[in-house]
Design a protein around this motif. Sequence first.
Motif, PDB file in Angstrom:
ATOM      1  N   CYS A  44      -3.872   9.944  -3.616  1.00 39.03           N
ATOM      2  CA  CYS A  44      -2.518  10.509  -3.617  1.00 39.03           C
ATOM      3  C   CYS A  44      -1.958  10.644  -5.031  1.00 39.03           C
ATOM      4  O   CYS A  44      -0.785  10.975  -5.206  1.00 39.03           O
ATOM      5  N   ALA A  45      -2.791  10.378  -6.030  1.00 37.16           N
ATOM      6  CA  ALA A  45      -2.287  10.310  -7.408  1.00 37.16           C
ATOM      7  C   ALA A  45      -1.893  11.665  -7.958  1.00 37.16           C
ATOM      8  O   ALA A  45      -1.032  11.775  -8.822  1.00 37.16           O
ATOM      9  N   ARG A  46      -2.489  12.733  -7.468  1.00 33.96           N
ATOM     10  CA  ARG A  46      -2.204  14.055  -8.011  1.00 33.96           C
ATOM     11  C   ARG A  46      -0.726  14.430  -7.820  1.00 33.96           C
ATOM     12  O   ARG A  46      -0.229  14.441  -6.706  1.00 33.96           O
ATOM     13  N   GLY A  47      -0.056  14.677  -8.894  1.00 31.92           N
ATOM     14  CA  GLY A  47       1.347  15.091  -8.819  1.00 31.92           C
ATOM     15  C   GLY A  47       2.308  13.935  -8.703  1.00 31.92           C
ATOM     16  O   GLY A  47       3.502  14.123  -8.692  1.00 31.92           O
ATOM     17  N   GLY A  48       1.786  12.704  -8.644  1.00 32.60           N
ATOM     18  CA  GLY A  48       2.667  11.552  -8.510  1.00 32.60           C
ATOM     19  C   GLY A  48       3.174  11.084  -9.851  1.00 32.60           C
ATOM     20  O   GLY A  48       2.617  11.351 -10.904  1.00 32.60           O
ATOM     21  N   GLU A  49       4.266  10.322  -9.791  1.00 28.48           N
ATOM     22  CA  GLU A  49       4.844   9.734 -10.988  1.00 28.48           C
ATOM     23  C   GLU A  49       4.903   8.242 -10.783  1.00 28.48           C
ATOM     24  O   GLU A  49       5.219   7.755  -9.716  1.00 28.48           O
ATOM     25  N   PRO A  80     -11.720  -7.934  -4.092  1.00 29.72           N
ATOM     26  CA  PRO A  80     -12.592  -6.928  -4.725  1.00 29.72           C
ATOM     27  C   PRO A  80     -11.879  -6.216  -5.868  1.00 29.72           C
ATOM     28  O   PRO A  80     -10.654  -6.126  -5.904  1.00 29.72           O
ATOM     29  N   GLU A  81     -12.671  -5.724  -6.810  1.00 31.77           N
ATOM     30  CA  GLU A  81     -12.104  -4.918  -7.889  1.00 31.77           C
ATOM     31  C   GLU A  81     -11.665  -3.575  -7.311  1.00 31.77           C
ATOM     32  O   GLU A  81     -12.108  -3.152  -6.255  1.00 31.77           O
ATOM     33  N   GLY A  82     -10.788  -2.908  -8.034  1.00 35.33           N
ATOM     34  CA  GLY A  82     -10.310  -1.617  -7.559  1.00 35.33           C
ATOM     35  C   GLY A  82      -9.330  -1.770  -6.416  1.00 35.33           C
ATOM     36  O   GLY A  82      -8.579  -2.744  -6.331  1.00 35.33           O
ATOM     37  N   CYS A  83      -9.322  -0.818  -5.509  1.00 41.29           N
ATOM     38  CA  CYS A  83      -8.423  -0.843  -4.355  1.00 41.29           C
ATOM     39  C   CYS A  83      -8.910  -1.884  -3.360  1.00 41.29           C
ATOM     40  O   CYS A  83     -10.084  -1.892  -2.977  1.00 41.29           O
ATOM     41  N   ALA A  88       0.833  -1.207   0.000  1.00 42.55           N
ATOM     42  CA  ALA A  88       0.000   0.000   0.000  1.00 42.55           C
ATOM     43  C   ALA A  88       0.866   1.255   0.000  1.00 42.55           C
ATOM     44  O   ALA A  88       0.544   2.240  -0.669  1.00 42.55           O
ATOM     45  N   GLU A  89       1.979   1.188   0.757  1.00 46.09           N
ATOM     46  CA  GLU A  89       2.853   2.357   0.866  1.00 46.09           C
ATOM     47  C   GLU A  89       4.272   1.909   1.169  1.00 46.09           C
ATOM     48  O   GLU A  89       4.484   0.965   1.936  1.00 46.09           O
ATOM     49  N   GLU A 119     -15.844   6.859  -5.453  1.00 45.75           N
ATOM     50  CA  GLU A 119     -16.443   5.911  -6.400  1.00 45.75           C
ATOM     51  C   GLU A 119     -15.381   5.228  -7.243  1.00 45.75           C
ATOM     52  O   GLU A 119     -15.464   4.040  -7.538  1.00 45.75           O
ATOM     53  N   ARG A 120     -14.364   5.982  -7.613  1.00 46.32           N
ATOM     54  CA  ARG A 120     -13.297   5.437  -8.449  1.00 46.32           C
ATOM     55  C   ARG A 120     -12.553   4.296  -7.753  1.00 46.32           C
ATOM     56  O   ARG A 120     -12.066   3.365  -8.391  1.00 46.32           O
ATOM     57  N   CYS A 121     -12.462   4.364  -6.436  1.00 44.97           N
ATOM     58  CA  CYS A 121     -11.675   3.391  -5.669  1.00 44.97           C
ATOM     59  C   CYS A 121     -12.212   1.966  -5.788  1.00 44.97           C
ATOM     60  O   CYS A 121     -11.449   0.999  -5.723  1.00 44.97           O
ATOM     61  N   SER A 122     -13.512   1.831  -5.933  1.00 50.02           N
ATOM     62  CA  SER A 122     -14.119   0.500  -6.002  1.00 50.02           C
ATOM     63  C   SER A 122     -14.113  -0.081  -7.414  1.00 50.02           C
ATOM     64  O   SER A 122     -14.399  -1.262  -7.602  1.00 50.02           O
ATOM     65  N   ALA A 123     -13.764   0.730  -8.395  1.00 49.33           N
ATOM     66  CA  ALA A 123     -13.829   0.278  -9.780  1.00 49.33           C
ATOM     67  C   ALA A 123     -12.469   0.155 -10.455  1.00 49.33           C
ATOM     68  O   ALA A 123     -12.295  -0.626 -11.388  1.00 49.33           O
ATOM     69  N   GLU A 124     -11.496   0.925  -9.990  1.00 56.57           N
ATOM     70  CA  GLU A 124     -10.202   1.001 -10.681  1.00 56.57           C
ATOM     71  C   GLU A 124      -9.062   0.793  -9.701  1.00 56.57           C
ATOM     72  O   GLU A 124      -8.983   1.465  -8.670  1.00 56.57           O
ATOM     73  N   GLU A 125      -8.185  -0.146 -10.026  1.00 57.06           N
ATOM     74  CA  GLU A 125      -7.041  -0.404  -9.148  1.00 57.06           C
ATOM     75  C   GLU A 125      -6.045   0.739  -9.233  1.00 57.06           C
ATOM     76  O   GLU A 125      -5.651   1.151 -10.326  1.00 57.06           O
ATOM     77  N   PRO A 126      -5.602   1.285  -8.105  1.00 57.01           N
ATOM     78  CA  PRO A 126      -4.660   2.408  -8.146  1.00 57.01           C
ATOM     79  C   PRO A 126      -3.264   1.969  -8.568  1.00 57.01           C
ATOM     80  O   PRO A 126      -2.857   0.819  -8.323  1.00 57.01           O
ATOM     81  N   GLU A 127      -2.548   2.866  -9.218  1.00 54.70           N
ATOM     82  CA  GLU A 127      -1.159   2.600  -9.596  1.00 54.70           C
ATOM     83  C   GLU A 127      -0.244   2.854  -8.399  1.00 54.70           C
ATOM     84  O   GLU A 127      -0.603   3.570  -7.467  1.00 54.70           O
TER      85      GLU A 127
END
Length: 325
Positions: A317-322, A280-283, A231-232, A294-302
């Motif tokens: 935390c995706a904003r500004g991340g690489e 589960p799908e997503g996170c 996760a981190e 809503e996005r968290c349950s549908a899309e797995e985070p990078e």
Amino acid sequence: MKLLEVKDLKTYFTTSKGKAKAVDGVSFTLDYGQCLGLVGESGCGKTTTALSICQLLPKEGKVEGGQILLEGVDYASMTEEEIMKHRWQDVSIIFQGAMNAFNPVKKVGWQIAEACILHQNMTKEQAWERAGELFEMVGIAKERVTQYPHEFSGGMKQRAMIAMALACSPKLIIGDEPTTALDVMIQAQILELLEKLRKELNMGMILITHDLSILSETCDKIAVMYAGKIAELGTVDDIFNHPMHPYTKRLLDCFPNIHSTERVIPDGIPGYPPNLIDPPEGCRFCPRCAEAAERCSAEEPEFLQVGPQHFVSCHLCARGGEQNG
């Protein structure tokens, strides 16, 4: 060159109900002389990650994908015969529960000497001498090599287990809950010993624990695992002082703040970890996360880079991340 590079590791267990994705896309690196802490709830994949690196998985478990590069050599692609040449000499593990780890009818020193004979081609005399040296290295009188496990206290058995792990001077040591079942004072002594040996011998070390509090003085960086994924990942300062993943924050909240002037009962984390046969799908933390969108349950985070050595897998935390390449 890095000492250890784990790239997109996937280790699954075959069960009657399907494949359990115990480790599902884990990546991290470790330098020489560096210590990485693996932390998380029971069943999150910490020990399976360790057993995958050593290729000591039970028959139901199998590395299904990814690479485990120790000094550039891929352990994940080796046969059992090939990996046996590298265990002890390149990587060794300190198992939890040293109380039951030794053969009760064999002398402790002999159990260490056997590894030296098998992997270092020593004579019996040389191996016994090496066992004595290792005992002294971990703070046990070398005369006690001829004693049996029942003659050792719990703390001494744990020290002897560390001596066994050091028998063939490995480059990497994995400590799987090495202070389990020991009292607080002995725990501190064992952790201090591991820290001292790591620095003196310039070994890489992976320390597995449920307890975040013991990692702050021992590790250089920490990987927080949840449901088979990281996760981190960050330095000790990143994780303790600048946590970003909601799961990391909730783990830290489970420990009382000794600096607080108020009497506060630590909060637990509601809910339970997901079924790894059908996650589960997503996170995977989404069903337990108070900050989920809503996005968290549908899309797995990078797995994104949010600082020089700080990575997090969270849409928030995706904003500004690489992306971590």
